[in-house]
Design a protein around this motif. Structure first.
Motif, PDB file in Angstrom:
ATOM      1  N   ASN A  27       0.846  -1.185   0.000  1.00 34.59           N
ATOM      2  CA  ASN A  27       0.000   0.000   0.000  1.00 34.59           C
ATOM      3  C   ASN A  27       0.896   1.254   0.000  1.00 34.59           C
ATOM      4  N   GLU A  29       0.308   4.242   0.055  1.00 36.94           N
ATOM      5  CA  GLU A  29      -0.174   5.281   0.970  1.00 36.94           C
ATOM      6  C   GLU A  29       0.516   5.207   2.333  1.00 36.94           C
ATOM      7  N   ASP A  43       2.162   9.467  -0.855  1.00 33.00           N
ATOM      8  CA  ASP A  43       1.969   8.906  -2.200  1.00 33.00           C
ATOM      9  C   ASP A  43       1.022   9.814  -2.973  1.00 33.00           C
ATOM     10  N   LYS A  45      -1.794   9.014  -4.294  1.00 31.32           N
ATOM     11  CA  LYS A  45      -3.074   8.291  -4.343  1.00 31.32           C
ATOM     12  C   LYS A  45      -3.067   7.203  -5.405  1.00 31.32           C
ATOM     13  N   THR A  46      -1.998   6.428  -5.397  1.00 35.03           N
ATOM     14  CA  THR A  46      -1.901   5.314  -6.332  1.00 35.03           C
ATOM     15  C   THR A  46      -2.563   4.089  -5.727  1.00 35.03           C
ATOM     16  N   ASN A  47      -2.881   3.139  -6.563  1.00 37.01           N
ATOM     17  CA  ASN A  47      -3.537   1.913  -6.118  1.00 37.01           C
ATOM     18  C   ASN A  47      -2.555   1.006  -5.393  1.00 37.01           C
ATOM     19  N   ARG A  48      -3.119   0.035  -4.681  1.00 40.82           N
ATOM     20  CA  ARG A  48      -2.305  -0.996  -4.036  1.00 40.82           C
ATOM     21  C   ARG A  48      -1.480  -1.703  -5.113  1.00 40.82           C
ATOM     22  N   ALA A  50      -0.144  -4.581  -7.102  1.00 40.01           N
ATOM     23  CA  ALA A  50      -0.798  -5.859  -7.347  1.00 40.01           C
ATOM     24  C   ALA A  50      -0.042  -6.779  -8.303  1.00 40.01           C
ATOM     25  N   ASP A  54       3.242  -2.691 -12.377  1.00 42.96           N
ATOM     26  CA  ASP A  54       2.540  -1.573 -11.758  1.00 42.96           C
ATOM     27  C   ASP A  54       3.519  -0.427 -11.540  1.00 42.96           C
ATOM     28  N   PHE A  56       3.807   3.175  -9.135  1.00 45.28           N
ATOM     29  CA  PHE A  56       3.218   4.055  -8.128  1.00 45.28           C
ATOM     30  C   PHE A  56       4.099   5.280  -7.966  1.00 45.28           C
TER      31      PHE A  56
END
Length: 155
Positions: A27, A29, A43, A45-48, A50, A54, A56
């Motif tokens: 995560n 964040e 961060d 506001k990037t996604n987890r 996965a 990816d 971030f």
């Protein structure tokens, strides 16, 4: 140059399940909570995280560069076992330095965590001339493991 150190690795046992540690590390964040260098601010506001591939983005700060952003390209992903990424100034491609988090479950509530900072793949002469590797010290990496232990137990 082949005899020069190009990685720093630190390890410690953390009293937490590998799944809980992986959940936190995947995560972005929460990365500011485990940054022993003090450079990670937040961060974008990037996604987890996965999968490999990816990207971030993190808001960063240090005395030399001031405020800046990095794009972190995921190069290793094995659920509850491995997270790795190469860092680049936002909008550019990675130039070779990589962060690798390895988690080895030692039972249901204990995990050996290994953090490696690797700049062996940095080959651009301009970068090697302008960046004084290592940028992060062994003590700062150890502090990241201490902060990870505190973050996983506190939230």
């Amino acid at each position: 140059m082949s005899n020069e150190q190009q990685t720093i690795t630190v390890s410690r046992i953390i009293d937490a399940p590998a799944g809980d540690l992986f959940h936190l590390l995947s995560n972005p964040e929460r990365h500011h909570e485990v940054d022993g260098s003090g450079m990670v601010i937040s961060d974008e506001k990037t996604n987890r995280i996965a999968a490999v591939g990816d990207v971030f983005t993190m808001n960063m700060h240090n005395a030399k560069m001031g405020d800046y952003k990095t794009d972190n390209h995921v190069t290793g992903f094995d659920h509850n076992k491995l997270l790795a990424w190469q860092t680049a100034v936002a909008g550019t491609e990675p130039t070779g330095w990589e962060w690798v988090w390895e988690l080895q479950a030692l039972g249901s509530d204990s995990t050996e965590v290994t953090l490696t900072y690797d700049w062996a793949k940095v080959t651009d002469p301009k970068i090697l001339k302008t960046v004084s590797f290592p940028v992060i010290s062994k003590e700062e990496l150890e502090e990241s493991l201490n902060k990870l232990a505190a973050a996983v137990s506190g939230g």
